[in-house]
Design a protein around this motif. Structure first.
Motif, PDB file in Angstrom:
ATOM      1  N   HIS A  37       1.184  -1.227   0.011  1.00  0.00           N
ATOM      2  CA  HIS A  37      -0.445  -0.019   0.629  1.00  0.00           C
ATOM      3  C   HIS A  37       0.949   1.149  -0.295  1.00  0.00           C
ATOM      4  CE1 HIS A  37      -2.764   3.533   1.677  1.00  0.00           C
ATOM      5  NE2 HIS A  37      -3.822   2.174   0.886  1.00  0.00           N
ATOM      6  N   GLU A  38       0.883   1.744  -1.038  1.00  0.00           N
ATOM      7  CA  GLU A  38       1.602   3.124  -1.313  1.00  0.00           C
ATOM      8  C   GLU A  38       1.845   3.894  -0.419  1.00  0.00           C
ATOM      9  OE1 GLU A  38       5.218   4.740  -3.571  1.00  0.00           O
ATOM     10  OE2 GLU A  38       4.447   2.786  -3.477  1.00  0.00           O
ATOM     11  N   ALA A  39       1.038   4.106  -0.087  1.00  0.00           N
ATOM     12  CA  ALA A  39       0.600   5.707   1.669  1.00  0.00           C
ATOM     13  C   ALA A  39       1.019   5.218   2.821  1.00  0.00           C
ATOM     14  CB  ALA A  39      -0.581   5.605   1.401  1.00  0.00           C
ATOM     15  N   ALA A  40       0.724   4.331   2.884  1.00  0.00           N
ATOM     16  CA  ALA A  40       1.069   3.015   4.117  1.00  0.00           C
ATOM     17  C   ALA A  40       2.822   3.061   4.270  1.00  0.00           C
ATOM     18  CB  ALA A  40       0.876   1.666   4.182  1.00  0.00           C
ATOM     19  N   ARG A  41       3.562   2.088   3.216  1.00  0.00           N
ATOM     20  CA  ARG A  41       4.733   1.765   2.999  1.00  0.00           C
ATOM     21  C   ARG A  41       5.646   3.056   2.976  1.00  0.00           C
ATOM     22  NH1 ARG A  41       5.516  -1.997  -2.408  1.00  0.00           N
ATOM     23  NH2 ARG A  41       5.570  -0.337  -4.257  1.00  0.00           N
ATOM     24  N   THR A  42       5.066   4.253   2.408  1.00  0.00           N
ATOM     25  CA  THR A  42       5.662   5.854   2.640  1.00  0.00           C
ATOM     26  C   THR A  42       5.658   6.563   3.731  1.00  0.00           C
ATOM     27  OG1 THR A  42       4.037   6.572   0.583  1.00  0.00           O
ATOM     28  CG2 THR A  42       6.182   5.535  -0.431  1.00  0.00           C
ATOM     29  N   ALA A  43       5.271   5.638   4.483  1.00  0.00           N
ATOM     30  CA  ALA A  43       4.665   6.694   5.499  1.00  0.00           C
ATOM     31  C   ALA A  43       5.496   6.935   6.298  1.00  0.00           C
ATOM     32  CB  ALA A  43       3.621   6.383   5.926  1.00  0.00           C
ATOM     33  N   ASN A  44       5.838   8.056   7.423  1.00  0.00           N
ATOM     34  CA  ASN A  44       7.304   8.451   7.933  1.00  0.00           C
ATOM     35  C   ASN A  44       6.756   7.623   9.433  1.00  0.00           C
ATOM     36  OD1 ASN A  44       9.818   9.241   8.644  1.00  0.00           O
ATOM     37  ND2 ASN A  44       9.165  10.911   9.587  1.00  0.00           N
ATOM     38  N   THR A  45       6.309   6.402   9.382  1.00  0.00           N
ATOM     39  CA  THR A  45       5.592   5.694  10.904  1.00  0.00           C
ATOM     40  C   THR A  45       6.277   3.889  10.708  1.00  0.00           C
ATOM     41  OG1 THR A  45       4.714   5.864  12.579  1.00  0.00           O
ATOM     42  CG2 THR A  45       3.512   5.714  10.266  1.00  0.00           C
ATOM     43  N   PHE A  46       6.206   3.262  11.452  1.00  0.00           N
ATOM     44  CA  PHE A  46       5.595   1.969  11.655  1.00  0.00           C
ATOM     45  C   PHE A  46       4.419   2.240  10.219  1.00  0.00           C
ATOM     46  CE2 PHE A  46       7.791   2.671  15.729  1.00  0.00           C
ATOM     47  CZ  PHE A  46       9.183   2.107  15.229  1.00  0.00           C
ATOM     48  N   PRO A  47       4.859   0.906   9.589  1.00  0.00           N
ATOM     49  CA  PRO A  47       4.147   0.626   8.015  1.00  0.00           C
ATOM     50  C   PRO A  47       2.744   0.735   9.083  1.00  0.00           C
ATOM     51  CG  PRO A  47       5.886  -0.497   7.254  1.00  0.00           C
ATOM     52  CD  PRO A  47       5.818   0.150   8.937  1.00  0.00           C
ATOM     53  N   PHE A  66      -1.172   2.197   8.334  1.00  0.00           N
ATOM     54  CA  PHE A  66      -2.330   1.310   7.073  1.00  0.00           C
ATOM     55  C   PHE A  66      -3.345   1.548   8.667  1.00  0.00           C
ATOM     56  CE2 PHE A  66      -4.690  -2.436   5.660  1.00  0.00           C
ATOM     57  CZ  PHE A  66      -4.900  -2.127   4.575  1.00  0.00           C
ATOM     58  N   ALA A  67      -4.797   2.476   7.952  1.00  0.00           N
ATOM     59  CA  ALA A  67      -5.967   2.369   8.400  1.00  0.00           C
ATOM     60  C   ALA A  67      -6.802   1.525   8.422  1.00  0.00           C
ATOM     61  CB  ALA A  67      -6.507   3.407   7.755  1.00  0.00           C
ATOM     62  N   VAL A  81      14.437  -1.266   4.433  1.00  0.00           N
ATOM     63  CA  VAL A  81      13.514  -0.771   6.321  1.00  0.00           C
ATOM     64  C   VAL A  81      12.551  -1.650   6.660  1.00  0.00           C
ATOM     65  CG1 VAL A  81      13.149   1.222   7.044  1.00  0.00           C
ATOM     66  CG2 VAL A  81      15.007   1.737   5.616  1.00  0.00           C
ATOM     67  N   ILE A  82      11.196  -1.299   5.739  1.00  0.00           N
ATOM     68  CA  ILE A  82       9.800  -2.416   6.438  1.00  0.00           C
ATOM     69  C   ILE A  82      10.012  -3.493   6.643  1.00  0.00           C
ATOM     70  CG2 ILE A  82       7.811  -2.918   5.332  1.00  0.00           C
ATOM     71  CD1 ILE A  82       8.088   0.057   3.601  1.00  0.00           C
ATOM     72  N   CYS A  83      11.293  -4.409   5.784  1.00  0.00           N
ATOM     73  CA  CYS A  83      11.215  -5.658   6.232  1.00  0.00           C
ATOM     74  C   CYS A  83      12.099  -5.753   7.368  1.00  0.00           C
ATOM     75  CB  CYS A  83      12.227  -6.489   5.213  1.00  0.00           C
ATOM     76  SG  CYS A  83      11.099  -6.719   3.418  1.00  0.00           S
TER      77      CYS A  83
END
Length: 605
Positions: A387-397, A401-402, A453-455
């Protein structure tokens, strides 16, 4: 699998405090229902509760060596103990038992704390060496097995769970404002253990306790490395590593089974296990009456039951579905059991309670089960990975993710407390700290750097919370759950596989689908991820409201934290309106109520 605890005191004769050590050990009886023993010397005492899995008559603990000069308590399983035993025998060690415990102890005598790097498994252990007056505590790489400690004036207390430490009169039950940050923020901050002065031994870490204090050494961490294999080689390597992990983890002297949800992860484990273990038993959970009335939601497009049956038929397993009744699921007694099991008021509600009921039912038939836990973290399976917005957010994905479960955890707290906690700033600080620990390779493009980073955030933060959940809910029922996807060889290999390979067919978990497709029905190999099920019966929401009304009536100690007006408002609604954030909020209120009554915390803010 067991529960361990201990006490080191350099200025106190612990022989005179054997009763306290016995009390600490008894708190872990659920983790080890088969036996309990303590070992005490003037400066150190060790306690052990045993769940017998390997070498039933010979694996008793605490285990000693060198004429009781060295003593160890150990929890977990080492899956390469046969090879290590052969190596140690070649170095002159002689073994009296067939247990992995004795192999770990001999390994410590041979290599000291460096033995940790030679172990393949899930483990937490502590060794007292009278010769040098030191305690060594070691935890596995991924953090599958828990271990906590608290420094004292002249030593340290430790245990598999906080309750063992809290049973010692030296452990004060104080909770300050800083202690609450992580309880509400839930970022899985390294070392956090809620209580003032208590810490969790971090995964991949060795702690050494001596008269001069506590020293910490990291023996394993996720590091960036070049991946040079092509797609077919990568798929074949994943298949080989996962198959080997499953084979190793099917070694036991007690009945075994596999947790089967009908999703890709558990079905892959089931299919691979069926190749090794004839007459495989599989287990799933469902809610009474829900299969025919399942309602898709934003996280779950399909019910699990049909896929479970298809996999069980495909591999020929002896399958049992544990049906959970809404009334049983919503009892205060079950909630108290779950809160005691985790020592925390996390408010996860029915997904914890139903899991514990599942484990309790399985324990009547099996002592060990394999689980597909951690595949999403290893292979990138969660929706927010994509999810583009979640994985580019400046926080834990997973926080960005809402969805209905991912709600404002501070909403139920008193407003003055919410303001003082400033959870947003806390989470931001934790995120920055976590990202700073990630290594990168030269030449990685922006997407690969971001996905690395996300992984790593998932493998060093989120997965630890989920492993805690699986450990606490299972061990409270005396059941050992093994997690092949946490084999560190597999984790390291897949972590360093480029994101483009992890998603080579444009889907989540591409590598796992390809590696396990040969043991799966096509419908399951191609199934979209579906999280752990949750009860949809509105009677469950009504039960939450009724219990929250009781909490209001008895003036619960939880109101030191909880906003009464929020609870009154939620109780006044129709049960059908108790969904999403409201339902999660009531779960948190009720957990806080039972936890505050059970643990009697002293708030210092």
């Amino acid at each position: 699998m067991c529960g361990i605890t201990g006490w080191v005191a350099y200025d106190t004769d612990l022989v005179q405090r054997r009763d306290v050590l016995a009390t600490m050990t008894d708190t872990l009886a659920a983790r080890g229902p088969d036996a309990g023993e303590v070992w005490v010397r003037p400066r150190a005492g060790l306690g052990h509760r045993r769940l017998a899995v390997l070498d039933l008559p010979g694996g008793k603990q605490p285990m000693t060596a060198l004429g009781d000069e060295v003593a160890m308590v150990y929890s977990g399983e080492v899956y390469n103990f046969t090879e290590l035993r052969a190596e140690l025998s070649g170095r002159g060690h002689r073994f009296r038992t067939a247990s992995d415990t004795e192999v770990v102890l001999a390994g410590f005598l041979e290599w000291g704390a460096a033995v940790a790097g030679r172990l393949n498994g899930m483990f937490a252990f502590a060794v007292w060496d009278e010769r040098v007056g030191e305690l060594t505590m070691v935890r596995d790489r991924l953090g599958v097995k828990p271990l906590y400690y608290q420094e004292t004036r002249d030593g340290v207390l430790f245990g598999s769970e906080p309750k063992a430490i809290l049973a010692n009169p030296l452990a004060e039950r104080e909770i300050g404002l800083d202690c609450l940050h992580e309880l509400v923020g839930q970022t899985k901050a390294p070392g956090w253990a809620l209580w003032e002065g208590m810490r969790e031994v971090e995964p991949g870490t060795v702690l050494t306790v001596s008269p001069s204090g506590v020293r910490e050494h990291t023996y394993w961490r996720l590091a960036a490395a070049e991946h040079e294999d092509d797609r077919e080689t990568t798929i074949a390597t994943v298949r080989e590593l996962l198959s080997d992990a499953v084979r190793r983890q099917l070694v036991a002297d007690v009945p075994q089974g596999v947790l089967l949800s009908g999703g890709l992860d558990s079905s892959a484990i089931t299919g691979l296990a069926a190749e090794t273990l004839p007459g495989l038993r599989t287990f799933s959970v469902d809610f009474a009456g829900q299969e025919g009335e399942f309602r898709p939601d934003e996280l779950r497009a399909t019910a699990d039951s049909a896929f479970v049956r298809e996999v069980a038929d495909h591999v020929g397993s002896a399958h049992r579905t544990v049906l959970v009744d809404t009334r049983e699921l919503s009892t205060p007694e079950l909630r108290r059991t779950v809160v005691r099991a985790w020592d925390l008021p996390l408010g996860l509600g029915d997904i914890n309670s139903s899991l514990h009921l599942l484990f309790r039912a399985i324990r009547a038939e099996s002592t060990v089960v394999l689980s597909g836990e951690s595949a999403d973290e290893v292979f990138g399976g969660y929706p927010w990975f994509h999810h583009e917005a979640a994985r580019t957010a400046n926080t834990f994905p997973w926080l960005a993710f809402a969805h209905a479960v991912n709600t404002d955890r501070a909403a139920v707290l008193r407003k003055d407390l919410r303001d003082r906690l400033d959870i947003e700033s806390y989470v931001a600080d934790q995120y920055a700290t976590a990202v700073a620990r990630v290594d990168h390779l030269d030449g990685e493009d922006e997407l690969e750097r971001r996905m690395r980073v996300i992984c790593q955030l998932h493998l060093t933060r989120l997965v630890r919370a989920l492993l805690d959940r699986k450990d606490r809910m299972s061990m409270a029922a005396g059941l050992e759950v093994r997690v092949p996807f946490c084999d560190h060889r597999l984790v390291e290999y897949v972590y360093n596989t480029p994101w483009s390979l992890k998603t080579f067919d444009g889907r989540e978990k591409s590598l796992l689908r390809a590696a396990a497709r040969h043991v799966l029905p096509d419908s399951v190999a191609d199934r979209v991820k579906s999280p752990y099920p949750t009860v949809q019966d509105t009677a469950y929401a009504a039960a939450l409201q009724a219990q929250a009304a009781d909490v209001l009536a008895e003036d619960s100690p939880a109101f030191a934290l909880v906003d009464r007006d929020w609870v009154r408002s939620a109780v006044a609604l129709e049960a059908a309106e108790i969904t999403g954030p409201l339902r999660q909020g009531l779960e948190r209120v009720l957990d806080l109520h039972h936890w505050a009554r059970e643990y009697r915390p002293v708030f210092t803010f």
